[in-house]
Design a protein around this motif. Structure first.
Motif, PDB file in Angstrom:
ATOM      1  N   SER A 318       0.800  -1.424   0.072  1.00  0.00           N
ATOM      2  CA  SER A 318      -0.026   0.053   0.019  1.00  0.00           C
ATOM      3  C   SER A 318       1.023   1.280  -0.067  1.00  0.00           C
ATOM      4  N   GLN A 319       1.918   1.235   0.715  1.00  0.00           N
ATOM      5  CA  GLN A 319       2.755   2.450   0.781  1.00  0.00           C
ATOM      6  C   GLN A 319       3.500   2.406  -0.736  1.00  0.00           C
ATOM      7  N   GLY A 320       3.824   1.614  -1.241  1.00  0.00           N
ATOM      8  CA  GLY A 320       4.323   1.675  -2.741  1.00  0.00           C
ATOM      9  C   GLY A 320       3.408   2.116  -3.588  1.00  0.00           C
ATOM     10  N   LYS A 321       2.102   1.807  -3.635  1.00  0.00           N
ATOM     11  CA  LYS A 321       1.186   2.106  -4.700  1.00  0.00           C
ATOM     12  C   LYS A 321       0.921   3.481  -4.306  1.00  0.00           C
ATOM     13  N   ALA A 322       0.747   4.015  -3.062  1.00  0.00           N
ATOM     14  CA  ALA A 322       0.616   5.453  -2.722  1.00  0.00           C
ATOM     15  C   ALA A 322       1.818   6.401  -3.231  1.00  0.00           C
ATOM     16  N   LEU A 323       3.078   5.828  -3.369  1.00  0.00           N
ATOM     17  CA  LEU A 323       4.007   6.464  -3.972  1.00  0.00           C
ATOM     18  C   LEU A 323       3.802   6.738  -5.487  1.00  0.00           C
ATOM     19  N   SER A 338      11.957   9.226  -2.687  1.00  0.00           N
ATOM     20  CA  SER A 338      10.999   8.621  -1.772  1.00  0.00           C
ATOM     21  C   SER A 338      11.062   7.281  -1.576  1.00  0.00           C
ATOM     22  N   VAL A 339      11.218   6.565  -2.910  1.00  0.00           N
ATOM     23  CA  VAL A 339      11.462   4.998  -3.051  1.00  0.00           C
ATOM     24  C   VAL A 339      12.661   4.725  -1.974  1.00  0.00           C
ATOM     25  N   ILE A 340      14.044   5.655  -2.129  1.00  0.00           N
ATOM     26  CA  ILE A 340      15.228   4.982  -1.430  1.00  0.00           C
ATOM     27  C   ILE A 340      15.036   5.335   0.038  1.00  0.00           C
ATOM     28  N   ALA A 341      14.196   6.475   0.337  1.00  0.00           N
ATOM     29  CA  ALA A 341      14.004   6.662   1.806  1.00  0.00           C
ATOM     30  C   ALA A 341      13.087   5.375   2.251  1.00  0.00           C
ATOM     31  N   LEU A 342      12.170   5.078   1.635  1.00  0.00           N
ATOM     32  CA  LEU A 342      11.279   3.995   2.055  1.00  0.00           C
ATOM     33  C   LEU A 342      12.218   2.689   2.317  1.00  0.00           C
ATOM     34  N   LYS A 343      12.885   2.600   1.236  1.00  0.00           N
ATOM     35  CA  LYS A 343      13.849   1.067   1.443  1.00  0.00           C
ATOM     36  C   LYS A 343      14.989   1.302   2.506  1.00  0.00           C
ATOM     37  N   ASP A 344      15.398   2.473   2.575  1.00  0.00           N
ATOM     38  CA  ASP A 344      16.270   2.721   3.964  1.00  0.00           C
ATOM     39  C   ASP A 344      15.664   2.377   5.177  1.00  0.00           C
ATOM     40  N   THR A 345      14.349   2.790   5.328  1.00  0.00           N
ATOM     41  CA  THR A 345      13.548   2.520   6.680  1.00  0.00           C
ATOM     42  C   THR A 345      13.384   1.140   6.776  1.00  0.00           C
ATOM     43  N   ALA A 363      10.238 -11.154   1.666  1.00  0.00           N
ATOM     44  CA  ALA A 363       9.146 -10.194   1.314  1.00  0.00           C
ATOM     45  C   ALA A 363       9.115  -8.747   0.884  1.00  0.00           C
ATOM     46  N   ILE A 364      10.293  -8.022   1.395  1.00  0.00           N
ATOM     47  CA  ILE A 364      10.666  -6.726   1.008  1.00  0.00           C
ATOM     48  C   ILE A 364      10.711  -6.557  -0.068  1.00  0.00           C
ATOM     49  N   ASN A 365      11.778  -7.308  -0.619  1.00  0.00           N
ATOM     50  CA  ASN A 365      12.258  -7.421  -2.115  1.00  0.00           C
ATOM     51  C   ASN A 365      11.050  -7.556  -3.083  1.00  0.00           C
ATOM     52  N   ASN A 366      10.384  -8.332  -2.593  1.00  0.00           N
ATOM     53  CA  ASN A 366       9.206  -8.663  -3.609  1.00  0.00           C
ATOM     54  C   ASN A 366       8.359  -7.585  -3.743  1.00  0.00           C
ATOM     55  N   GLU A 367       7.857  -6.976  -2.850  1.00  0.00           N
ATOM     56  CA  GLU A 367       6.989  -5.674  -2.736  1.00  0.00           C
ATOM     57  C   GLU A 367       7.546  -4.411  -3.364  1.00  0.00           C
ATOM     58  N   PHE A 368       8.965  -4.214  -3.202  1.00  0.00           N
ATOM     59  CA  PHE A 368       9.581  -3.106  -4.017  1.00  0.00           C
ATOM     60  C   PHE A 368       9.784  -3.544  -5.416  1.00  0.00           C
ATOM     61  N   GLU A 369       9.866  -4.455  -5.775  1.00  0.00           N
ATOM     62  CA  GLU A 369      10.132  -4.848  -7.320  1.00  0.00           C
ATOM     63  C   GLU A 369       8.847  -4.981  -7.840  1.00  0.00           C
ATOM     64  N   ASN A 375       5.147   1.570 -12.010  1.00  0.00           N
ATOM     65  CA  ASN A 375       5.277   2.938 -12.607  1.00  0.00           C
ATOM     66  C   ASN A 375       6.092   2.773 -13.555  1.00  0.00           C
ATOM     67  N   LEU A 376       5.609   2.744 -15.067  1.00  0.00           N
ATOM     68  CA  LEU A 376       6.409   2.457 -16.366  1.00  0.00           C
ATOM     69  C   LEU A 376       7.480   3.386 -16.411  1.00  0.00           C
ATOM     70  N   ARG A 377       7.441   4.758 -15.776  1.00  0.00           N
ATOM     71  CA  ARG A 377       8.429   5.591 -15.955  1.00  0.00           C
ATOM     72  C   ARG A 377       9.591   5.445 -14.862  1.00  0.00           C
ATOM     73  N   ALA A 378       9.378   4.280 -14.015  1.00  0.00           N
ATOM     74  CA  ALA A 378      10.704   4.177 -12.998  1.00  0.00           C
ATOM     75  C   ALA A 378      12.051   4.032 -13.820  1.00  0.00           C
TER      76      ALA A 378
END
Length: 626
Positions: A318-323, A338-345, A363-369, A375-378
Motif C-alpha cells: 500500500s505504501q508503494g502504490k501510494a508513492l 522517496s523510494v530510497i527513503a522507504l527502502k532505507d527505513t 518479502a521486502i524485495n518482492n514488494e519493492f520490485e 510505474n512505467l516511468r521508473a
C-alpha cells in the motif's frame, strides 16, 4: 637315620571353615543388626560401631543368610516409614512441606549409613540375586509408603501447585521447600522422571495452561499490542527462571511451550493486526524496539513470522502504490528519493528489528520490485536520479555520500524489469553530461559503469564505455587539428572544439532537430571536416549541434560586457531572442540553461519507447538462436 625311619610320619591338616552357623548365633547377629538399623533410622547412631556392624553383616552373608538379612532390613525400614507416613498425615495443616522435606532428608542420611554397613551384601548377595540395591530399596519404600501414600500424594501435589500459583500472583513463597520436594520426586524416579512427571509435572502443566488461557484473554482486553508483548515476555522469563531455580530443569522447555501456546499461538493474529498498535502502527511510526520484541515473540511459534511477513508485505504494498499514485505531483528525482527513503527505513527495520531474517528480506524485495515496476516511468526516473547525482555541484554532497547513493540506486536497478529502457535513458543522460561538461568526475562515471557491468555484463555497458573512449579520442583529434592549423598558418574566427562521436555508441538524434548554424561557425566546421576526412578515408561526418554550446560576448548599456554561456536551442526561422532589461547579476559569466523538466515530454517518451520496441524486435529472434 634308622631311628628316624622307625618314627611315624606326621601330616599337617587344614580344617575347613564351618559353612554353617548355629541358629542361635544367627539370631543374635541379626538382632544386633536390626537394633542398629532402628537406631540409625531414629537418628540415634552416635554410639554405634560401624566397623563391628559391617563384620556382622559380612558374617551373615558369608554363611548364606543374605536372604534373612535383606528381607529383615526391608521390613525394619518399612515399619519405620509407616510411622513417618502417619506423622506426615498429622502435619497436613501445619508445616506439611517442611515436615516432608525433613523426613526425606533424614531418610536419605539413614539409607546412606545402612548402605555402608551392608555394602558386602550389596556387592555379593544383591548383585547375584538381581535385587534392588539396599539404597534404592529404601527409596522405593519411601516412594510407595510415604510419597505416594494416597492422601500424602494428593496433598503434596496440591500444595506445590498452590505455591506456584501464589507466586504467579505476586506473593513471596518458600522456594527452597518447593525445590526440595521436586528434587525428592526426581530422586524417587530412580534415574528417570516418571514419579516427578506423574505426581507433579503433568498436573502443573495442566493448571498452567488453564491459568494462561484466562490470562491471555485478560491481557488482550486491557492492553495494546506493545504492552501485551512486554507482559508475555515477562511471563516467559518468569516461568523459565522458576523452572531453573526450583523445579526440575527439564520442565523449563515444557512450561515455556505452554506459555507460548496459550499467550502467543492462540492470539498472534489478533496481536499482529491490533488496530492503532499492531504491526502496521509499529511500521508506520518506525518503532524499532517494539518491532524487535514482536519478531522475537512470533519467532518462537510456528507460523508467527509468516503471519508478520504477510501483514508487513500488505502494508508495504500500500505504501508503494501510494508513492506511484502520487507520481503526478513529483519530479522523477523526488520519486526515486522517496523510494530510497522507504527502502532505507525497511532496511533498518530488517537489520535492527528482524535480525536480517531471510523471509522478511524476501518479502521486502518482492514488494519493492512489484510496485516499482507498476510505474512505467521508473527506469527513466532512476536514470534521472543518477544523472542528478553525477552532475557537477550535486547539492554539496561528498564523494562518499554520492557513492553510497549510487549503491542504493543499484538496489533499485535490480528490481527493474525493463532494464533496456533504463539503458536507453542512461545513454541519453550520460551523453549530455559528457558533451556539456557537466559530469562531476570521470572516476564517478566509471564507477557507475562498473556497477552496471558487474550486474548485467559487458554487452550492457559496451556502448557506454565506447562513449568515454570517443571523448578521449576527440581530445587527441582536436590536438592534432590545432597543430595542423598552426603548421598551415590557418586561423579561425572562433575558438572551435568538436567532439567526433561513433554513431553506434551515442543516442541517435532526430533528423528534424536541426539548428540554424551561423555562417562563421559553418565555415570553421568545413575547415575541420576537410582536415578530418583527409586523415580518415571512407568516413562520414554528420553535424549534430543540438548538444553543443557557445560562449557569446555581449555589451549591455554602453560599457558592461557580459559573457553568455548559451546552449544551442532548436529555433524556427521566425524565432528570436529578446533581452530582459530588468535582469541583473553580479556574475560576469552567465549561463543560459535549457528548460529543466521532470523527464521527457510525452512525444519524446513515445519516440523513445518506439525505439526500444524496435530494438527488442531485433533482439528477441537472436535470443531464440542460442
Amino acid at each position: 637315620m634308622a631311628a628316624s625311619k622307625g618314627k611315624k610320619e606326621t601330616k599337617m591338616r587344614i580344617r575347613a571353615f564351618p559353612m554353617s552357623m548355629e541358629e542361635k548365633y544367627v539370631d543374635d547377629i541379626w538382632r544386633l543388626l536390626r537394633n542398629a538399623i532402628i537406631e540409625i533410622l531414629n537418628k540415634n547412631n552416635s554410639g554405634l560401631s560401624f566397623e563391628e556392624l559391617y563384620r556382622n553383616a559380612y558374617t551373615m552373608v558369608l554363611h548364606k543368610h543374605g536372604d534373612r538379612l535383606y528381607t529383615g532390613c526391608k521390613n525394619v525400614i518399612a515399619e519405620h516409614l509407616k510411622k513417618v507416613c502417619q506423622e506426615l498425615r498429622n502435619s497436613v495443616d501445619n508445616n506439611f512441606l517442611s515436615t516432608l522435606n525433613r523426613a526425606w532428608t533424614d531418610h536419605q542420611t539413614a539409607m546412606t549409613m545402612i548402605r555402608d554397613i551392608l555394602m558386602y551384601m550389596d556387592r555379593v548377595y544383591v548383585h547375584g540375586k538381581n535385587l534392588d540395591a539396599i539404597y534404592n530399596m529404601g527409596l522405593i519404600l519411601f516412594r510407595d509408603l510415604v510419597a505416594r501414600s494416597g492422601h500424602i500424594r494428593d496433598y503434596l501435589c496440591r500444595t506445590l501447585l498452590q505455591l506456584v500459583q501464589r507466586e504467579r500472583q505476586g506473593e513471596v513463597v518458600d522456594r527452597g521447600a518447593v525445590k526440595n520436594a521436586c528434587h525428592m520426586l526426581m530422586n524417587l524416579s530412580l534415574g528417570g522422571r516418571s514419579v516427578y512427571e506423574e505426581d507433579f509435572e503433568h498436573p502443573f502443566l495442566e493448571q498452567s495452561a488453564e491459568f494462561y488461557q484466562f490470562e491471555g484473554q485478560k491481557y488482550l482486553k486491557e492492553n495494546d499490542s506493545s504492552t501485551y508483548i512486554k507482559k508475555v515476555e515477562g511471563r516467559l522469563n518468569e516461568e523459565a527462571e522458576r523452572a531453573t531455580h526450583y523445579l526440575d530443569g527439564s520442565t523449563e522447555k515444557r512450561i515455556v511451550r505452554v506459555v507460548e501456546e496459550q499467550l502467543i499461538e492462540k492470539h498472534m493474529k489478533t496481536v499482529i493486526e491490533m488496530e492503532n498498535s499492531g504491526l502496521v502502527s509499529m511500521l508506520r511510526n518506525a518503532k524499532i524496539d517494539d518491532l524487535a520484541r514482536m519478531y522475537s515473540m512470533m519467532n518462537r511459534v510456528r507460523g508467527g513470522v509468516e503471519l508478520m511477513c504477510e501483514c508487513m508485505g500488505a502494508y508495504l504494498k500500500s505504501q508503494g502504490k501510494a508513492l506511484v499514485n502520487d507520481d503526478d505531483g513529483k519530479t522523477g528525482i523526488s520519486f526515486i528519493q522517496s523510494v530510497i527513503a522507504l527502502k532505507d527505513t525497511y532496511e533498518q527495520i530488517l537489520e535492527k528489528s528482524f535480525d536480517s531474517n531471510r523471509q522478511f528480506k524476501q518479502a521486502i524485495n518482492n514488494e519493492f520490485e512489484s510496485f516499482l515496476n507498476i510505474n512505467l516511468r521508473a527506469p527513466e526516473y532512476l536514470s534521472l536520479y543518477i544523472d542528478d547525482k553525477l552532475k557537477k555541484g550535486s547539492k554539496g554532497l561528498s564523494d562518499q555520500e554520492i557513492e553510497l547513493l549510487l549503491e542504493k540506486t543499484m538496489v533499485l536497478f535490480r528490481y527493474l524489469q525493463d532494464k533496456d529502457v533504463f539503458e536507453k535513458y542512461y545513454k541519453q543522460h550520460l551523453a549530455k553530461r559528457l558533451l556539456l561538461g557537466k559530469s562531476s568526475s570521470n572516476e564517478m562515471e566509471n564507477n557507475m559503469i562498473f556497477k552496471l557491468k558487474s550486474e548485467c555484463g559487458c554487452q550492457f555497458t559496451s556502448k557506454l564505455e565506447g562513449m568515454f573512449k570517443d571523448m578521449s579520442v576527440s581530445e587527441s583529434v582536436m590536438d592534432k587539428f590545432k597543430k595542423h592549423l598552426d603548421n598551415s598558418a590557418t586561423s579561425l574566427s572562433i575558438d572551435l572544439n568538436i567532439r567526433v562521436l561513433t554513431a553506434g555508441f551515442w543516442p541517435s538524434q532526430s533528423s528534424s532537430n536541426q539548428c540554424n548554424i551561423p555562417t562563421e561557425i559553418s565555415s570553421c566546421y568545413s575547415t575541420f571536416q576537410s582536415f578530418y576526412l583527409g586523415h580518415h578515408n571512407g568516413r562520414k561526418l554528420v553535424l549534430q549541434a543540438q548538444l553543443g554550446s557557445a560562449d557569446l560576448l555581449a555589451t549591455f548599456f554602453g560599457s558592461r560586457k557580459v559573457c553568455l554561456c548559451q546552449h544551442c536551442f532548436l529555433m524556427a526561422p521566425s524565432d528570436e531572442f529578446t533581452i530582459n532589461d530588468h535582469f541583473t547579476s553580479k556574475l560576469v559569466r552567465v549561463k543560459i540553461q535549457t528548460v529543466s523538466t521532470k523527464g521527457e515530454s510525452e512525444p519524446e517518451r513515445k519516440d523513445t519507447r518506439q525505439k526500444i520496441d524496435d530494438d527488442r524486435k531485433h533482439e528477441y529472434p537472436s535470443r531464440c538462436l542460442h
